[in-house]
Structures are given as C-alpha cells and as structure tokens.
Design a protein around this motif. Sequence first.
Motif, PDB file in Angstrom:
ATOM      1  N   ALA A   1      12.191  -2.298  11.234  1.00 17.56           N
ATOM      2  CA  ALA A   1      12.512  -1.624   9.972  1.00 17.56           C
ATOM      3  C   ALA A   1      13.939  -1.942   9.527  1.00 17.56           C
ATOM      4  O   ALA A   1      14.249  -1.954   8.339  1.00 17.56           O
ATOM      5  N   ASP A   2      14.816  -2.257  10.483  1.00 19.40           N
ATOM      6  CA  ASP A   2      16.202  -2.581  10.150  1.00 19.40           C
ATOM      7  C   ASP A   2      16.343  -3.876   9.367  1.00 19.40           C
ATOM      8  O   ASP A   2      17.443  -4.196   8.899  1.00 19.40           O
ATOM      9  N   ALA A   3      15.265  -4.628   9.244  1.00 19.85           N
ATOM     10  CA  ALA A   3      15.347  -5.890   8.505  1.00 19.85           C
ATOM     11  C   ALA A   3      15.655  -5.670   7.029  1.00 19.85           C
ATOM     12  O   ALA A   3      16.102  -6.586   6.343  1.00 19.85           O
ATOM     13  N   VAL A   4      15.396  -4.448   6.527  1.00 15.31           N
ATOM     14  CA  VAL A   4      15.726  -4.139   5.124  1.00 15.31           C
ATOM     15  C   VAL A   4      16.767  -3.024   5.094  1.00 15.31           C
ATOM     16  O   VAL A   4      16.501  -1.911   5.550  1.00 15.31           O
ATOM     17  N   GLN A   5      17.942  -3.345   4.600  1.00 17.87           N
ATOM     18  CA  GLN A   5      19.044  -2.377   4.546  1.00 17.87           C
ATOM     19  C   GLN A   5      19.447  -2.155   3.090  1.00 17.87           C
ATOM     20  O   GLN A   5      19.615  -3.128   2.348  1.00 17.87           O
ATOM     21  N   LEU A   6      19.612  -0.890   2.732  1.00 24.68           N
ATOM     22  CA  LEU A   6      20.115  -0.589   1.389  1.00 24.68           C
ATOM     23  C   LEU A   6      21.494   0.050   1.509  1.00 24.68           C
ATOM     24  O   LEU A   6      21.676   1.018   2.243  1.00 24.68           O
ATOM     25  N   ILE A   7      22.453  -0.493   0.787  1.00 19.77           N
ATOM     26  CA  ILE A   7      23.777   0.126   0.735  1.00 19.77           C
ATOM     27  C   ILE A   7      23.696   1.256  -0.285  1.00 19.77           C
ATOM     28  O   ILE A   7      23.513   1.014  -1.478  1.00 19.77           O
ATOM     29  N   THR A   8      23.811   2.507   0.199  1.00 23.46           N
ATOM     30  CA  THR A   8      23.631   3.649  -0.718  1.00 23.46           C
ATOM     31  C   THR A   8      24.918   3.994  -1.454  1.00 23.46           C
ATOM     32  O   THR A   8      24.880   4.600  -2.524  1.00 23.46           O
TER      33      THR A   8
ATOM     34  N   VAL B   1      13.184   1.940  -0.918  1.00 22.92           N
ATOM     35  CA  VAL B   1      13.513   1.469   0.429  1.00 22.92           C
ATOM     36  C   VAL B   1      12.966   2.437   1.490  1.00 22.92           C
ATOM     37  O   VAL B   1      12.509   2.001   2.553  1.00 22.92           O
ATOM     38  N   ALA B   2      12.946   3.722   1.189  1.00 25.89           N
ATOM     39  CA  ALA B   2      12.331   4.682   2.120  1.00 25.89           C
ATOM     40  C   ALA B   2      10.861   4.331   2.324  1.00 25.89           C
ATOM     41  O   ALA B   2      10.333   4.374   3.445  1.00 25.89           O
ATOM     42  N   SER B   3      10.223   3.958   1.238  1.00 32.71           N
ATOM     43  CA  SER B   3       8.816   3.572   1.298  1.00 32.71           C
ATOM     44  C   SER B   3       8.644   2.293   2.126  1.00 32.71           C
ATOM     45  O   SER B   3       7.740   2.195   2.964  1.00 32.71           O
ATOM     46  N   ILE B   4       9.535   1.322   1.919  1.00 36.17           N
ATOM     47  CA  ILE B   4       9.489   0.071   2.708  1.00 36.17           C
ATOM     48  C   ILE B   4       9.675   0.380   4.194  1.00 36.17           C
ATOM     49  O   ILE B   4       8.944  -0.143   5.048  1.00 36.17           O
ATOM     50  N   HIS B   5      10.629   1.258   4.508  1.00 37.22           N
ATOM     51  CA  HIS B   5      10.884   1.578   5.915  1.00 37.22           C
ATOM     52  C   HIS B   5       9.670   2.227   6.566  1.00 37.22           C
ATOM     53  O   HIS B   5       9.344   1.961   7.713  1.00 37.22           O
ATOM     54  N   GLN B   6       9.009   3.104   5.807  1.00 32.85           N
ATOM     55  CA  GLN B   6       7.819   3.748   6.342  1.00 32.85           C
ATOM     56  C   GLN B   6       6.731   2.712   6.631  1.00 32.85           C
ATOM     57  O   GLN B   6       6.068   2.763   7.670  1.00 32.85           O
ATOM     58  N   ALA B   7       6.595   1.761   5.725  1.00 30.29           N
ATOM     59  CA  ALA B   7       5.595   0.704   5.926  1.00 30.29           C
ATOM     60  C   ALA B   7       5.957  -0.166   7.129  1.00 30.29           C
ATOM     61  O   ALA B   7       5.102  -0.498   7.955  1.00 30.29           O
ATOM     62  N   LEU B   8       7.237  -0.524   7.241  1.00 29.29           N
ATOM     63  CA  LEU B   8       7.646  -1.405   8.340  1.00 29.29           C
ATOM     64  C   LEU B   8       7.463  -0.742   9.705  1.00 29.29           C
ATOM     65  O   LEU B   8       7.190  -1.409  10.701  1.00 29.29           O
ATOM     66  N   ALA B   9       7.593   0.593   9.718  1.00 32.16           N
ATOM     67  CA  ALA B   9       7.417   1.322  10.979  1.00 32.16           C
ATOM     68  C   ALA B   9       6.006   1.127  11.542  1.00 32.16           C
ATOM     69  O   ALA B   9       5.791   1.179  12.747  1.00 32.16           O
TER      70      ALA B   9
ATOM     71  N   ALA C   1      13.316  -7.730  -1.072  1.00 35.06           N
ATOM     72  CA  ALA C   1      12.926  -7.349   0.284  1.00 35.06           C
ATOM     73  C   ALA C   1      11.693  -8.132   0.727  1.00 35.06           C
ATOM     74  O   ALA C   1      11.652  -8.666   1.838  1.00 35.06           O
ATOM     75  N   THR C   2      10.696  -8.245  -0.141  1.00 33.23           N
ATOM     76  CA  THR C   2       9.449  -8.891   0.288  1.00 33.23           C
ATOM     77  C   THR C   2       9.612 -10.411   0.395  1.00 33.23           C
ATOM     78  O   THR C   2       9.075 -11.028   1.320  1.00 33.23           O
ATOM     79  N   LEU C   3      10.379 -11.020  -0.507  1.00 27.49           N
ATOM     80  CA  LEU C   3      10.629 -12.464  -0.408  1.00 27.49           C
ATOM     81  C   LEU C   3      11.403 -12.780   0.873  1.00 27.49           C
ATOM     82  O   LEU C   3      11.128 -13.767   1.559  1.00 27.49           O
ATOM     83  N   ALA C   4      12.387 -11.941   1.199  1.00 25.78           N
ATOM     84  CA  ALA C   4      13.171 -12.153   2.419  1.00 25.78           C
ATOM     85  C   ALA C   4      12.275 -12.045   3.646  1.00 25.78           C
ATOM     86  O   ALA C   4      12.309 -12.901   4.534  1.00 25.78           O
ATOM     87  N   LEU C   5      11.433 -11.010   3.703  1.00 25.18           N
ATOM     88  CA  LEU C   5      10.579 -10.811   4.877  1.00 25.18           C
ATOM     89  C   LEU C   5       9.559 -11.943   5.028  1.00 25.18           C
ATOM     90  O   LEU C   5       9.298 -12.406   6.133  1.00 25.18           O
TER      91      LEU C   5
ATOM     92  N   LYS D   1       0.813  -1.209   0.000  1.00 22.82           N
ATOM     93  CA  LYS D   1       0.000   0.000   0.000  1.00 22.82           C
ATOM     94  C   LYS D   1       0.855   1.271   0.000  1.00 22.82           C
ATOM     95  O   LYS D   1       0.541   2.252  -0.670  1.00 22.82           O
ATOM     96  N   GLN D   2       1.937   1.219   0.776  1.00 22.48           N
ATOM     97  CA  GLN D   2       2.826   2.377   0.849  1.00 22.48           C
ATOM     98  C   GLN D   2       3.466   2.659  -0.518  1.00 22.48           C
ATOM     99  O   GLN D   2       3.652   3.814  -0.909  1.00 22.48           O
ATOM    100  N   LEU D   3       3.775   1.602  -1.218  1.00 17.92           N
ATOM    101  CA  LEU D   3       4.387   1.712  -2.545  1.00 17.92           C
ATOM    102  C   LEU D   3       3.475   2.508  -3.485  1.00 17.92           C
ATOM    103  O   LEU D   3       3.935   3.386  -4.227  1.00 17.92           O
ATOM    104  N   VAL D   4       2.191   2.194  -3.448  1.00 20.63           N
ATOM    105  CA  VAL D   4       1.236   2.894  -4.302  1.00 20.63           C
ATOM    106  C   VAL D   4       1.053   4.329  -3.804  1.00 20.63           C
ATOM    107  O   VAL D   4       0.985   5.274  -4.603  1.00 20.63           O
ATOM    108  N   GLU D   5       1.031   4.492  -2.485  1.00 19.41           N
ATOM    109  CA  GLU D   5       0.901   5.828  -1.910  1.00 19.41           C
ATOM    110  C   GLU D   5       2.085   6.717  -2.318  1.00 19.41           C
ATOM    111  O   GLU D   5       1.930   7.902  -2.577  1.00 19.41           O
ATOM    112  N   ASP D   6       3.268   6.120  -2.341  1.00 13.93           N
ATOM    113  CA  ASP D   6       4.487   6.884  -2.646  1.00 13.93           C
ATOM    114  C   ASP D   6       4.824   6.892  -4.133  1.00 13.93           C
ATOM    115  O   ASP D   6       5.927   7.278  -4.518  1.00 13.93           O
ATOM    116  N   LYS D   7       3.885   6.453  -4.955  1.00  6.98           N
ATOM    117  CA  LYS D   7       4.172   6.248  -6.377  1.00  6.98           C
ATOM    118  C   LYS D   7       4.778   7.486  -7.041  1.00  6.98           C
ATOM    119  O   LYS D   7       5.804   7.391  -7.711  1.00  6.98           O
TER     120      LYS D   7
END
Lengths: 415, 415
Positions: free
Chosen positions: A172-179, A158-166, A132-136, A35-41
């Motif tokens: 939220a730390d379960a998904v880390q992106l190396i920037t 990933v910002a969107s994923i973090h917002q959703a996980l919150a 990210a979703t397969l891992a979770l 849902k967050q993904l669509v919200e942040d589209k």
Amino acid sequence: MAEVQEKGKLAKVASYQLNGITTKEKNEALEYIAKQLVEDKEKILKENQKDLQVGEKSGISTSILDRIMLDDTRIEVMYDAIFQLIALDDPIGEVLERLEKDNGLRMERKRVPIGVIGMIYEARPNVTIDAATLALKTGNAVILRGSSSATFSNQAIVASIHQALAKSKLPADAVQLITDTSRETAQQLFTLNEYLDVLIPRGGKNLIQKVLQSSTVPVIETGAGNCHMYIDASAKQELAFKLVLNAKLQRPSVCNAIESLLVHQDWFKEHGNSLLEKLDKEQVKIYGDENVCKAFSKAKLATEEDWYTEYLDLAISVKLVSTCEEAVNHINKYGTRHSEAIITQDNEHAAYFQQHVDAAAVYHNASTRFTDGFEFGYGAEIGISTQKLHARGPMGLPALTSSKFYIYGDGQVRE
Amino acid sequence: MAEVQEKGKLAKVASYQLNGITTKEKNEALEYIAKQLVEDKEKILKENQKDLQVGEKSGISTSILDRIMLDDTRIEVMYDAIFQLIALDDPIGEVLERLEKDNGLRMERKRVPIGVIGMIYEARPNVTIDAATLALKTGNAVILRGSSSATFSNQAIVASIHQALAKSKLPADAVQLITDTSRETAQQLFTLNEYLDVLIPRGGKNLIQKVLQSSTVPVIETGAGNCHMYIDASAKQELAFKLVLNAKLQRPSVCNAIESLLVHQDWFKEHGNSLLEKLDKEQVKIYGDENVCKAFSKAKLATEEDWYTEYLDLAISVKLVSTCEEAVNHINKYGTRHSEAIITQDNEHAAYFQQHVDAAAVYHNASTRFTDGFEFGYGAEIGISTQKLHARGPMGLPALTSSKFYIYGDGQVRE
C-alpha cells in the motif's frame, strides 16, 4: 519536512518490493482499485463537495471549479480507464538488447521500473487516480502532490486506493499522498534526490517552469504548446481552411491546438482575408503583424509577447513570411517544441520544414490536434514531453520505465 | 557572461544547420579532424608542455599531470579512435516506430540529434577531441568547458578542429570551447537552458555532484562507481577468488572496479581468511566490519563512511552478511547504481539479486570490469550513466540522440 521525508522513504522501500511483483498481481491490484473507487463513490463525491464549497467561498473561477468537480460520469470514466490500462501489455521485463560475447558472457538489457515517481499537479483530482494507476502498472511507486483546491477529493481517492491495495499483493505504501499542500512541501520534493527518481509536473506553464528551475531531481517537462501552422505558397485553399479551423477551433483549450499562424505572403494575397474572416466569424481574436493589420482591419497589432503566447483560447497570432525558411526560423525562436505543421503541395518544402523544425511532432498537411497518446496508439498517456531527453512527444507506458543490464557469466574476467 | 552567452548562441545556430547534413558529410569532416590533428601535432604538444609546466609549478600531483600529458602515442590513439567512429553506423534518421492510422495519417518516429550538448570535464585533453567528434557524428553541436589545468592543450586542439571544419560542409561553430575556465563560466553553463539541451559532466564525484545540484539544464549523471561483489554461501572458492581479484586489481582506478566485498558468513568461515590474505599480499588495504576484523587481524575497522567510499585505489571494504537479501539491501543503501555482482551456484539467489539490486549492470558469476561501451559492443562510449532516465549504463551513440515524430497527411482533421 517530516511528511515529505517520511513518505519518500516509505515509497522507496515499496519501490524495491515492487521489483518482485508479477504482471498478474499488478493487474489484480488495478482491478481492486477500480472496484473500490466505485464502491467509495458516495464518500469521494461528498469530499469533493467540500473542495467545491471551499473553492466557491475563496472565489476560484468557474472553469477551475469545473476541473475540480467530480460526478458519477467522471468516476465512471476513471473506472473505464483503469480497465483499459489493465488490458495494455506490461512493458516491464521486455528484452531491449541481447548480446553474447566470444568469451561466453551473455547480456540482456531489460526494461525495469524507474523506481519512485513524483507528480506535482493542479486542480484535477482525476490526475490522482491516473498517476497512481499508470505508476503501478509499470511497477513504480508514486508520490502525489496535488493542489490545495482538491485536497479533500485527493485524500478520499488515495484512501480508496490504499484500501484496494491492502487486498492485493502490492505494498500500500507504493502510493503516497502529500497532504500538506503548502509551498514548502513542493519545494522539498524538488530536492528529494535520495528517494525520488523523477519528477513530473502536470499543469500550467508557471508550475512547470517553477519545477524546471528549482528541481535537482530529474524532471520530465510536459505540456506547454505554442503550436504553429504554416501555410506555404503552394497550399491548396480548401485544405488550408479545413486544417486551420480544426487546429484552432476543435478544442482551443488544449496544448495541441494552434496559437499562431504563419502565412506565405503570396498565398495571403489571394486567400488571407477570407481565412481571417472565417476565424473572426468564429469569435477568434486576431493579433497580426503590420501587413496583416493593413489587409484585415479587425486584426489588432501583435506585440513581441504575442508570438510567445499560448492563448489556450479563441485567439491567434498571424504573421506573413516570404519563405519557408523564415517560417522555420520563427518557429524555432518562439515555439515550445510541441507540435508544428506545414500546409503545402511542395514536397521539398515539406521535407525541409519537417527536418528543420525543432519539435516533438511535425505535421505535413494534417491538423496538430493528433498529438496525443491515445491517437498515437499507446492506449495511455502520462503527458506530452516537450524536452528531448528520455521521452519526446506523447508518453505511453514505456516512458515510465528505465532499463538494466542482466549479465550472465561462468567466471569471465577482464584481461 | 559574454563568452558563454555568445558561444551558446553560435552553437545553437550551428545545431540547426547540422540538421541538413548527411552521414557522408559528417564522416568527411571527422576525417579532416583526424588528419589535422596529426598535422598540428607539434603545435599541440608544445601547448601541452605549457600546461605541464604551469601544473608542475603550481604543485599538481603527478597522477593528474599524467592525465594532462599528451605525446605521440596519445595523439595516435585519438587519430585511430576517430577512424573507428567514422566506421560506426550513423544513428540519425533511423525509424524507431511506424504507424499508419485508419484515416490514412502516417507517422514515423525518427532519431534526430539532441541539439547542443554541454560537456564539463577535468584534466584529460583527450575528452576535448572525444566529445567533439562523438557530438558531430550524431549531428550535435557541442560546448566544451575543460579545466584550467589543460587550457593551452584544449585551445590548440579546438583550433585544429576549427581548421578541419572550415574545409568541411559542417559549420565550424558546431564546436565551441569556453576559454575562460573560471568557476563563473561553469555556473553560467548550469543555467544556459536557452541554448543547451543537455549537460554531461565528466570527472570526479565532486564535479558531478556540483553539476547535479546546480544545473537547471537536464544533466546526464555519469561515472561514480561504488561497486560491490557479493559472495554467496554456495559460491565456488576458485571462481570467487578469480573474480574478486580481477574486479579489484585489474585496474583499481576505474569506476567499474569493485570497492566493497559482501561475504556470506558461512562461506567466510571456510575461505574468508585465505581470500583476504591474497588481497593483502597484493597491497590491498582491508576495511572490515567487526566480524571481519576479529577473524583477520590485518583488517582495520570500517567506518560508516567506508561503506559509501569509492576508493579507486588498492583498498576495499568487507562486510559479512547472513542472507542474500541482506547483501541486496546493503547495496541499495550504499551503492551508486553502477555495476554489482553476485557469485553463487544458486540460480534462485542469482535471479533474486539481479532483479532486486538497483544498478545499471548486475552480474552473475562475472567480473564487474566489463561495464564499458566497447566491451558492450557499442564501438564508442560517451560515459556510463548511473541515472535512470534517458540512458542507463554504458552510453553509445544513441545516447546522444533524441527522436521526432514525422507525420504525413492529406488533410486529416480531428473530429
């Protein structure tokens, strides 16, 4: 080094927290992500535009730009894929073995998450959401290292994923992106044994070879497919034509398309030219051995390199053989252990071929194009393993799990 | 390089030939090996004497000399083990998954051999016969690289195996011994990806770490066991004493013995000194944290290094904790993911511990000494995997197999 080390540590801690999470909590988190993904589209598409602009300026090819590109439809595909994933059974907790010993000791081998999964991948930002979703779903933390060409898109996703996980019960730390997408951070991931349990490269042959050669973290090798089709002497002409054309032409850019054709010399005498004509008409470049070139003037002479080549394009190498055994030996020498096929009416030859060809999937009278997690009924696909340990062939959710023995006693000791 | 390359190639060719071999033919070959071993006993013991003499001269410790030593009884044990192996079910060919698609395509995922297994090991010449026979039973070729300290013994054993295989339907090339035991040949095996499908080190921590750090061939990590026992506040005194003494003392030199004791502070107040007295009476050296040292004067202060140490000897580190969670965190930080145990009457604590401790086997109210392929009913053991991919915990015959999709069609193409 700081970023990789720090995020590795955070992911490890998160992976321990994930051990206590229920299926319901994981599925809720996945729904928040969708849902967050669509919200942040709009935000994500705007960042994606930046990647595309940088890419255009630096002269990236249009085919790679197309892989980087996101639009409404592609976001929708991601959204739908997450709901498909939610609907799948959770493999975690499944009891794989049970044993009760005479002394009363009870044992259960249960499926557990692997821990922390590292993903190194190219271009496509959809791998970010996929991985990210397969891992979770399988209770794993994940460290994502995408390519610089998709860095704005990946950060937005990933910002969107973090917002959703919150909003969820998952850390939220379960998904880390190396920037930092410099070579150094990839190199650091190769030896991050302290925090990483497995590294999965997704991308071209060079990336995969680099990871395999440099990593001390266990790697799951995926992807490269120098697939063959062997037309045996007794193959029906119509069947052979149909299967070769499908396996070469239906989608030439994918790993389960064929790159090389082995033809029994007797069959070739009768039908060879007519088959090659058909391929030529479809713009397929033909690299043949000497016999093929003699018989079919539009063929170019294949070099030794050609037999090893995964064209991923409208091109094919063609070789005549005099026995089924010769075909098998050629495949075992030049193949990448992905998908191989025999076309024959001779069941003994088919059995010999299937038993002796060393590959994840070996077909009799069918197109190699079926090697795929969705076609195999897994409902999800992490990749196609071309190695022999842990997982082989299309990898569904169980490929992202390990197991643990739970042992229950009331004072048993070993005498 | 010549020897490793050449023998690698021969093993690969043999591994392809093994694909066509039946269970009966494999078992016959194993029987020939067992009988030949007994027939060649005098020769083997004579060569073993040479190793022992060289070892004595060069000042090898008596405990290692004991590992190298062969005698009538040890040869008999090998002989019996081969007949036990013959009696085990052949995992090859087992159908692991079946699927029939709407389009008529049928799929079977079958167990197949891995291919070529590399074994790098120390001292014990019995690993030579173990590894060779386990590999053959599962249809694999094997490349053996033992240590220089057992070189005469290993050569005599492999000569005996080759003589037996010559009488069988199996290719003698399926068992290869690297006779050059210099460091270079080990190094060459680490990167022999062309011919080796997996590398399994058997031996001490240093050997295993070396292989893990240097190998580009996939490795199965075995062995190291810094195992803990946690005595929770509610543990019954008698039960705790019995389990701790068994797990520490029944065979201190093995990987599933405990090396570290974590004790809830409340339990320690009541029973701690009495337990440590018992350990001390059995000559166990005690390395305690500050609280333990204050309470029990014979304890020495543990260093940070002690918490990481697998003593494999009459020694133990002891630490007080104030919660079950603290025990779990300590284990996940210092453990080697082998075998861990909680002693408690509190089922919630037991469940929390078993779910959150990251190890191959996690026990509730039982000794860690049961982590073993024979105790787990596998009838054979290749080693105990402490990694999470492919195999975890005691590895029976299935750990030496991979799988392959056999796909049967009648002209199916992908649309």
